[in-house]
Design a protein around this motif. Sequence first.
Motif, mmCIF file in Angstrom:
data_model
loop_
_atom_site.group_PDB
_atom_site.id
_atom_site.type_symbol
_atom_site.label_atom_id
_atom_site.label_comp_id
_atom_site.label_asym_id
_atom_site.label_seq_id
_atom_site.Cartn_x
_atom_site.Cartn_y
_atom_site.Cartn_z
ATOM 1 N N TYR A 1 0.873 -1.426 -0.033
ATOM 2 C CA TYR A 1 0.016 0.037 -0.043
ATOM 3 C C TYR A 1 0.743 1.278 -0.169
ATOM 4 O O TYR A 1 0.491 2.281 -0.715
ATOM 5 N N PRO A 2 1.981 1.433 0.900
ATOM 6 C CA PRO A 2 2.736 2.379 0.673
ATOM 7 C C PRO A 2 3.321 2.831 -0.532
ATOM 8 O O PRO A 2 3.587 4.022 -1.078
ATOM 9 N N TYR A 3 3.911 1.881 -1.318
ATOM 10 C CA TYR A 3 4.472 1.825 -2.712
ATOM 11 C C TYR A 3 3.404 2.583 -3.421
ATOM 12 O O TYR A 3 3.747 3.122 -4.436
ATOM 13 N N CYS A 4 2.135 1.817 -3.621
ATOM 14 C CA CYS A 4 1.122 2.120 -4.264
ATOM 15 C C CYS A 4 0.616 3.747 -4.283
ATOM 16 O O CYS A 4 0.604 4.501 -5.025
ATOM 17 N N LEU A 5 0.714 4.027 -3.006
ATOM 18 C CA LEU A 5 0.433 5.522 -2.778
ATOM 19 C C LEU A 5 1.687 6.406 -3.397
ATOM 20 O O LEU A 5 1.220 7.449 -3.739
ATOM 21 N N TRP A 6 2.899 6.158 -2.850
ATOM 22 C CA TRP A 6 4.253 6.912 -3.499
ATOM 23 C C TRP A 6 3.925 6.920 -5.017
ATOM 24 O O TRP A 6 4.086 7.863 -5.613
ATOM 25 N N ILE A 7 3.529 6.021 -5.641
ATOM 26 C CA ILE A 7 3.316 5.880 -7.216
ATOM 27 C C ILE A 7 2.237 6.835 -7.698
ATOM 28 O O ILE A 7 2.308 7.401 -8.510
ATOM 29 N N GLY A 8 1.294 6.590 -6.786
ATOM 30 C CA GLY A 8 0.125 7.570 -7.103
ATOM 31 C C GLY A 8 0.301 8.881 -7.262
ATOM 32 O O GLY A 8 -0.078 9.774 -7.955
ATOM 33 N N ILE A 9 1.215 9.279 -6.221
ATOM 34 C CA ILE A 9 1.291 10.847 -5.553
ATOM 35 C C ILE A 9 2.625 11.171 -6.720
ATOM 36 O O ILE A 9 2.218 12.227 -7.425
ATOM 37 N N PHE A 10 3.405 10.489 -6.699
ATOM 38 C CA PHE A 10 4.642 11.001 -7.572
ATOM 39 C C PHE A 10 4.991 10.544 -8.959
ATOM 40 O O PHE A 10 5.788 10.987 -9.664
ATOM 41 N N ILE A 11 4.148 9.708 -9.485
ATOM 42 C CA ILE A 11 4.345 9.298 -10.793
ATOM 43 C C ILE A 11 2.835 9.675 -11.658
ATOM 44 O O ILE A 11 2.425 10.061 -12.617
ATOM 45 N N VAL A 12 1.780 8.867 -11.152
ATOM 46 C CA VAL A 12 0.279 8.987 -11.801
ATOM 47 C C VAL A 12 -0.027 10.270 -11.709
ATOM 48 O O VAL A 12 -0.456 10.961 -12.855
ATOM 49 N N ALA A 13 -0.207 10.983 -10.499
ATOM 50 C CA ALA A 13 -0.914 12.178 -10.588
ATOM 51 C C ALA A 13 -0.058 13.180 -11.347
ATOM 52 O O ALA A 13 -0.551 14.057 -11.939
ATOM 53 N N PRO A 14 1.146 13.322 -11.342
ATOM 54 C CA PRO A 14 2.027 14.359 -12.304
ATOM 55 C C PRO A 14 1.662 14.032 -13.859
ATOM 56 O O PRO A 14 1.600 14.815 -14.530
ATOM 57 N N MET A 15 1.704 12.723 -14.109
ATOM 58 C CA MET A 15 1.379 12.472 -15.449
ATOM 59 C C MET A 15 0.087 12.777 -15.870
ATOM 60 O O MET A 15 0.018 13.285 -17.158
ATOM 61 N N LEU A 16 -1.099 12.697 -15.049
ATOM 62 C CA LEU A 16 -2.298 13.048 -15.291
ATOM 63 C C LEU A 16 -2.376 14.609 -15.551
ATOM 64 O O LEU A 16 -3.058 15.122 -16.454
#
Length: 259
Positions: free
Chosen positions: A9-24
């Motif tokens: 879960y922490p890694y998924c949160l990290w990916i969501g905040i720092f990779i997925v959200a900026p790409m969106l």
Amino acid sequence: MKSFFRMSYPYCLWIGIFIVAPMLMIFLYAITNTGNSTLTFQFTLDNFARFIRDPDFIRILLTSLRIALLTTVVCLLIGYPAALFIANLPDRKQTFMILLMTLPMWINMVLKTYAWRGILLNFDFSSEFKVFIGMVYDFLPFMIIQIHTAIAKLDPNLLIAAHDLGANNVKSFLKVTLPLSVPGIISGITLVFLPAVSSFFIPRMLGNGEVILIGNLIELCFKKTGDWNFGSAISLIMALIIITAMWATRKLDRSAEED
């Protein structure tokens, strides 16, 4: 099993905040009208059309691809013999040589590039050639380490068997060592080509303002002109090129494994 899954879960949160959200956010800027406010949501593809229609932007992209490809080829031509030489050394010497290879990577790229800038001022090279030298220096260790890892894992009994079957050193290399080291070559190509094609600091420092690559163009859009929408469109185009390159190298890697 569920408890182990929860650990991700922490890694998924990290990916969501720092990779997925900026790409969106980049995607949203790329498909909206010019301006830093995305609240208008006036969707358009003009940012992509602007890049494709302008020959200067296409020229910058082709120059970036050419320099990155040339950097990758030279790193491979230098890196493979170096990796093969290191892999044939005793274990202790291999460790020492790999340490020497990784030592420059401990130094900040800014400092290394400034050092090369001072060195190259004494030579009457073209700006593009200076950028090329800087890229080869910075990315060569990635190629050597990847290929060395692949060669070092080879079973020495395979070479002994090849010699027993009548193969000389050249044929043993071509039939055994080279094919089995292809995964390392592909990994090295990936680690050199992808950062080289998107590099912006090395061209800015060593190119004396005469070499503008696609990374510099993106930086210019975000920092100088404030055209975040066009800069985001270029970023997505580069992301597509990088994803395509990664897919192609992965395809080659799978073909090598099947062979």
